[in-house]
Design an enzyme around this catalytic site. Structure first.
Site, PDB file in Angstrom:
ATOM      1  N   GLU A  37      37.330  37.484  41.709  1.00  0.00           N
ATOM      2  CA  GLU A  37      38.564  37.095  41.023  1.00  0.00           C
ATOM      3  C   GLU A  37      39.394  36.223  41.977  1.00  0.00           C
ATOM      4  O   GLU A  37      39.742  36.656  43.066  1.00  0.00           O
ATOM      5  CB  GLU A  37      39.367  38.324  40.613  1.00  0.00           C
ATOM      6  CG  GLU A  37      40.787  38.043  40.141  1.00  0.00           C
ATOM      7  CD  GLU A  37      40.838  37.066  38.974  1.00  0.00           C
ATOM      8  OE1 GLU A  37      41.639  36.110  39.037  1.00  0.00           O
ATOM      9  OE2 GLU A  37      40.094  37.264  37.987  1.00  0.00           O
ATOM     10  N   GLN A  45      49.856  39.457  29.541  1.00  0.00           N
ATOM     11  CA  GLN A  45      50.044  38.351  28.618  1.00  0.00           C
ATOM     12  C   GLN A  45      50.646  38.732  27.267  1.00  0.00           C
ATOM     13  O   GLN A  45      51.287  37.876  26.624  1.00  0.00           O
ATOM     14  CB  GLN A  45      48.723  37.612  28.416  1.00  0.00           C
ATOM     15  CG  GLN A  45      48.195  36.997  29.702  1.00  0.00           C
ATOM     16  CD  GLN A  45      46.906  36.224  29.507  1.00  0.00           C
ATOM     17  OE1 GLN A  45      46.701  35.564  28.479  1.00  0.00           O
ATOM     18  NE2 GLN A  45      46.023  36.303  30.489  1.00  0.00           N
ATOM     19  N   CYS A 163      44.493  37.377  21.219  1.00  0.00           N
ATOM     20  CA  CYS A 163      45.649  37.797  20.432  1.00  0.00           C
ATOM     21  C   CYS A 163      45.855  36.884  19.226  1.00  0.00           C
ATOM     22  O   CYS A 163      46.783  36.070  19.202  1.00  0.00           O
ATOM     23  CB  CYS A 163      46.911  37.848  21.275  1.00  0.00           C
ATOM     24  SG  CYS A 163      48.258  38.705  20.451  1.00  0.00           S
ATOM     25  N   ASP A 301      37.506  39.377  26.257  1.00  0.00           N
ATOM     26  CA  ASP A 301      37.528  38.169  25.443  1.00  0.00           C
ATOM     27  C   ASP A 301      36.229  37.381  25.464  1.00  0.00           C
ATOM     28  O   ASP A 301      35.926  36.647  24.529  1.00  0.00           O
ATOM     29  CB  ASP A 301      38.664  37.262  25.903  1.00  0.00           C
ATOM     30  CG  ASP A 301      40.033  37.856  25.660  1.00  0.00           C
ATOM     31  OD1 ASP A 301      40.129  38.811  24.866  1.00  0.00           O
ATOM     32  OD2 ASP A 301      41.014  37.369  26.264  1.00  0.00           O
ATOM     33  N   THR A 310      41.710  41.205  21.782  1.00  0.00           N
ATOM     34  CA  THR A 310      43.001  41.781  22.164  1.00  0.00           C
ATOM     35  C   THR A 310      42.825  42.707  23.358  1.00  0.00           C
ATOM     36  O   THR A 310      41.720  43.154  23.670  1.00  0.00           O
ATOM     37  CB  THR A 310      43.624  42.590  21.014  1.00  0.00           C
ATOM     38  OG1 THR A 310      42.862  43.799  20.824  1.00  0.00           O
ATOM     39  CG2 THR A 310      43.633  41.802  19.707  1.00  0.00           C
ATOM     40  N   ALA A 312      43.849  45.722  23.487  1.00  0.00           N
ATOM     41  CA  ALA A 312      43.455  47.042  22.990  1.00  0.00           C
ATOM     42  C   ALA A 312      41.944  47.125  22.799  1.00  0.00           C
ATOM     43  O   ALA A 312      41.353  48.200  22.949  1.00  0.00           O
ATOM     44  CB  ALA A 312      44.167  47.339  21.670  1.00  0.00           C
ATOM     45  N   CYS A 344      46.882  45.032  17.047  1.00  0.00           N
ATOM     46  CA  CYS A 344      47.608  43.770  17.118  1.00  0.00           C
ATOM     47  C   CYS A 344      49.049  44.009  16.673  1.00  0.00           C
ATOM     48  O   CYS A 344      49.327  44.054  15.470  1.00  0.00           O
ATOM     49  CB  CYS A 344      46.944  42.718  16.221  1.00  0.00           C
ATOM     50  SG  CYS A 344      47.687  41.079  16.350  1.00  0.00           S
TER      51      CYS A 344
END
Length: 428
Positions: A37, A45, A163, A301, A310, A312, A344
């Site tokens: 990373e 975000q 999202c 993602d 998302t 979640a 969401c």
């Protein structure tokens, strides 16, 4: 000089998914875990919508990456540049080669600025902004609060984005701001999707919100060009056989850049070979194991699982990946399943929020008992503003279970209490 290394478990990406999995692996007793990373900062975000609406300072969404890499995890502060699944190796931009026994792919996605002609030039020009970057989100609020009247255009692409409710969240907050301040605004929603939302129960609520604000919703409109010098957006009508072009003028505009997997993923053998383009890593949608490389898992993602992208979703995927990886490591079959759960939270006004939760079945799957979350509520607004950030920083990224959003239930009063505690801590 770049140093080569080898690790039992290598994670690409120190975002939400990567950090959560790393923490859970350490809690499971795995001692040789490394993360690739490059970023010094980690961003929450989901709050960028509220930054763009002037309800949160963007600095509240950023913290040091080093504070959330679990103790004992090796941090390789570099960019992944190439994956070689056959040789079980990842190359980095600095020239290092990192070998692995098992790989977890979670680098997130990237904004595809070149997908729409004029997009890069338009964003930040004084009339166009986006909440999809840390730098631009405050500019959205500048546009909204300085708006004196005219046409406001909000854009939603048709390809998967992180999202997917965010493009309309800021639209409702802006419309609420204009109404509260008696500003005459012609609000237009140019969306490549066929409806306001893909789950009919939530779409029914959002349709009433659209009518309340008198929003001109234009569906199946795919944005192909922005002409910032003329303040014009060019859309193609997707359901028109002739693909007629529609020009919409604007005074200010919020745009959502189309999104793709990072280039090093797209150029690898990890995406489905028969589906080039966006580059999502090909996984079994339930086990999240790669379909061709059994020692590789992907989540978040970048994964090809057909759920909305998302935070979640990553929350629910992380324990599945960890359980299945540990099973594969001991020679067993992966048996844990991800059911496609996503949450969401859609802000419909300042102080109101609709909490959309569903899974692969496409049916609402509410997880907070005793309240009707399929309606606009103030307590769920508090949950988004205060409760979810606290849970994110203190539980999720630490590898701990979050007591709702697909996990075990939480009482309404407990959610509000935690929101109040977080608000108090922020105020100090």
């Amino acid at each position: 000089m770049a140093q080569n290394s080898r690790h039992k478990i290598l994670i690409i990406g120190g975002g939400t998914a990567g950090l959560t999995v790393a923490a859970r692996l350490r809690r499971a007793g795995e001692s040789d875990v490394a993360i690739i990373e490059p970023s010094e900062k980690h961003f929450y975000q989901p709050l960028w919508t509220l930054v763009g609406a002037g309800a949160v300072h963007r600095e509240a969404t950023a913290r040091s990456e080093s504070d959330y890499i679990a103790a004992g995890v090796t941090w390789i502060k570099d960019w992944a540049s190439e994956i070689s699944p056959e040789s079980k190796c990842v190359a980095t931009r600095s020239g290092a080669r990192v070998a692995y026994d098992f790989l977890i792919v979670a680098p997130g996605l990237e904004l595809n600025w070149e997908a729409i002609a004029g997009l890069r030039e338009a964003v930040g020009d004084g009339s166009v902004s986006t909440n999809y970057t840390y730098e631009n989100a405050p500019q959205t609020w500048d546009l909204i609060r300085n708006f004196k009247g005219g046409t406001v255009l909000f854009h939603m692409p048709g390809t998967p984005i992180k999202c997917p409710g965010a493009p309309q969240k800021i639209m409702y907050l802006a419309a609420d701001h204009f109404r509260r301040n008696k500003i005459s605004a012609n609000v237009i929603y140019g969306s490549a999707t066929p409806t306001i939302y893909g789950i009919k129960e939530y779409a029914a609520v959002l349709d009433t919100v659209v009518r309340r604000y008198e929003i001109d919703a234009r569906f199946s409109h795919d944005l192909v060009e922005i002409r910032p010098d003329k303040k014009e957006a060019i859309f193609v009508q997707k359901n028109d056989p002739a693909k007629a072009r529609v020009t919409i003028g604007y005074d200010i505009m919020h745009v959502t850049p189309p999104q793709v997997a990072p280039e090093f993923i797209r150029n690898s053998t990890l995406p489905a070979q028969q589906e080039p383009g966006l580059g999502w890593v090909e996984v079994d949608q339930y086990t999240l194991q790669h379909k061709r490389y059994p020692n590789i898992f992907a989540l978040g993602d970048v994964a090809s699982s057909p759920n909305a992208k998302t935070g979640a979703a990553a929350l629910k995927q992380a324990p599945v990946v960890v359980s299945n990886l540990l099973a594969v490591m001991r020679g067993a079959l992966p048996t844990a399943n991800y059911n496609g759960y996503v949450a969401c939270p859609i802000t419909t006004a300042y102080g109101k929020l609709l909490l959309c939760e569903f899974d692969y079945t496409g049916k609402p799957t509410p997880t907070i008992p005793f309240i009707n979350t399929a309606s606009e509520r103030y307590d769920t607004w508090l949950l988004k503003r205060y409760g979810l950030p606290w849970l994110y920083w203190n539980l999720m990224l630490r590898g701990r279970d979050v007591p709702f959003l697909g996990a075990r239930a939480i009482r309404k009063q407990d959610a509000l209490r935690r929101a109040e505690q977080y608000a108090a801590s922020e105020a100090k």
